[in-house]
Design a protein around this motif. Structure first.
Motif, PDB file in Angstrom:
ATOM      1  N   ALA A  61       0.897  -1.260  -0.065  1.00  0.00           N
ATOM      2  CA  ALA A  61       0.082  -0.131  -0.004  1.00  0.00           C
ATOM      3  C   ALA A  61       0.906   1.338   0.084  1.00  0.00           C
ATOM      4  O   ALA A  61       0.580   2.276  -0.846  1.00  0.00           O
ATOM      5  CB  ALA A  61      -1.055  -0.080   1.188  1.00  0.00           C
ATOM      6  N   LYS A  64       2.396   1.938  -3.388  1.00  0.00           N
ATOM      7  CA  LYS A  64       1.277   2.325  -4.404  1.00  0.00           C
ATOM      8  C   LYS A  64       0.286   3.556  -3.831  1.00  0.00           C
ATOM      9  O   LYS A  64      -0.632   4.094  -4.451  1.00  0.00           O
ATOM     10  CB  LYS A  64       0.065   0.935  -4.705  1.00  0.00           C
ATOM     11  N   MET A  66      -1.468   4.008  -1.335  1.00  0.00           N
ATOM     12  CA  MET A  66      -2.877   3.900  -1.081  1.00  0.00           C
ATOM     13  C   MET A  66      -3.155   4.157   0.273  1.00  0.00           C
ATOM     14  O   MET A  66      -2.181   4.327   0.945  1.00  0.00           O
ATOM     15  CB  MET A  66      -3.169   2.284  -1.266  1.00  0.00           C
ATOM     16  N   LEU A  96     -10.174   3.348   0.891  1.00  0.00           N
ATOM     17  CA  LEU A  96      -9.843   2.495  -0.180  1.00  0.00           C
ATOM     18  C   LEU A  96     -11.101   2.300  -1.053  1.00  0.00           C
ATOM     19  O   LEU A  96     -12.056   2.210  -0.616  1.00  0.00           O
ATOM     20  CB  LEU A  96      -9.279   1.262   0.208  1.00  0.00           C
ATOM     21  N   GLU A  99     -11.719  -1.483  -5.677  1.00  0.00           N
ATOM     22  CA  GLU A  99     -10.525  -2.162  -6.623  1.00  0.00           C
ATOM     23  C   GLU A  99      -9.346  -2.326  -5.897  1.00  0.00           C
ATOM     24  O   GLU A  99      -8.439  -3.244  -5.707  1.00  0.00           O
ATOM     25  CB  GLU A  99     -10.215  -1.164  -8.062  1.00  0.00           C
ATOM     26  N   GLU A 100      -8.904  -1.319  -5.062  1.00  0.00           N
ATOM     27  CA  GLU A 100      -7.726  -1.508  -4.172  1.00  0.00           C
ATOM     28  C   GLU A 100      -7.956  -2.526  -3.063  1.00  0.00           C
ATOM     29  O   GLU A 100      -6.951  -2.997  -2.826  1.00  0.00           O
ATOM     30  CB  GLU A 100      -7.527  -0.119  -3.425  1.00  0.00           C
ATOM     31  N   ARG A 103      -7.544  -5.767  -4.462  1.00  0.00           N
ATOM     32  CA  ARG A 103      -5.872  -5.822  -5.036  1.00  0.00           C
ATOM     33  C   ARG A 103      -5.213  -6.415  -3.761  1.00  0.00           C
ATOM     34  O   ARG A 103      -4.406  -7.066  -3.867  1.00  0.00           O
ATOM     35  CB  ARG A 103      -5.464  -4.707  -5.602  1.00  0.00           C
TER      36      ARG A 103
END
Length: 129
Positions: A61, A64, A66, A96, A99-100, A103
């Motif tokens: 995370a 990326k 996030m 979040l 999609e996150e 993932r």
């Protein structure tokens, strides 16, 4: 990886564990003849999966960018008919997207301990002086 060393501790089943400069305990439940002074070996195994999962999610995370504020991972192990079943619940906290989140669940299955537990394992045992 630093080696883990276990040796007898206090009481009937306590083990003193050392890895590098770190020292911790493992023990059996009182109902199983121990004193309950530390996690059982199965609890340590569950802790390995839980902590590895959470660390992996935090690292991913972060890379990326996030907005993962926390990953709370709960692991329970149950043995039925000589099969160990690991139940892992993951609570993701933060802003979040769906999609996150999806993932991150995929990434959870890629943590090194998860991969070790579902892969082929060999244990080489030797007697040393």
């Amino acid at each position: 990886m630093r080696k883990v060393i276990s040796q007898f501790g206090e009481g009937p089943l306590q083990q003193k564990l050392t890895t590098g400069d770190l020292h911790f305990l493992s023990d059996a439940y009182v109902s199983n003849g121990g004193n309950g002074t530390g996690p059982t070996p199965h609890e340590l195994l569950g802790a390995a999966l839980a902590s590895c999962t959470s660390m992996t999610l935090k690292m991913y995370a972060g890379r990326k960018s996030m907005n993962l504020e926390n990953a709370i991972v709960t692991v329970d192990i149950e043995r039925v008919n000589d099969v160990e079943t690991f139940s892992r619940d993951i609570q993701l906290q933060g802003k979040l997207t769906l999609e996150e989140k999806n993932r991150l669940i995929e990434i959870a299955n890629k943590c090194p301990i998860h991969k070790a537990l579902v892969g082929d394992i060999q244990i080489k045992t030797q007697l040393v002086d």
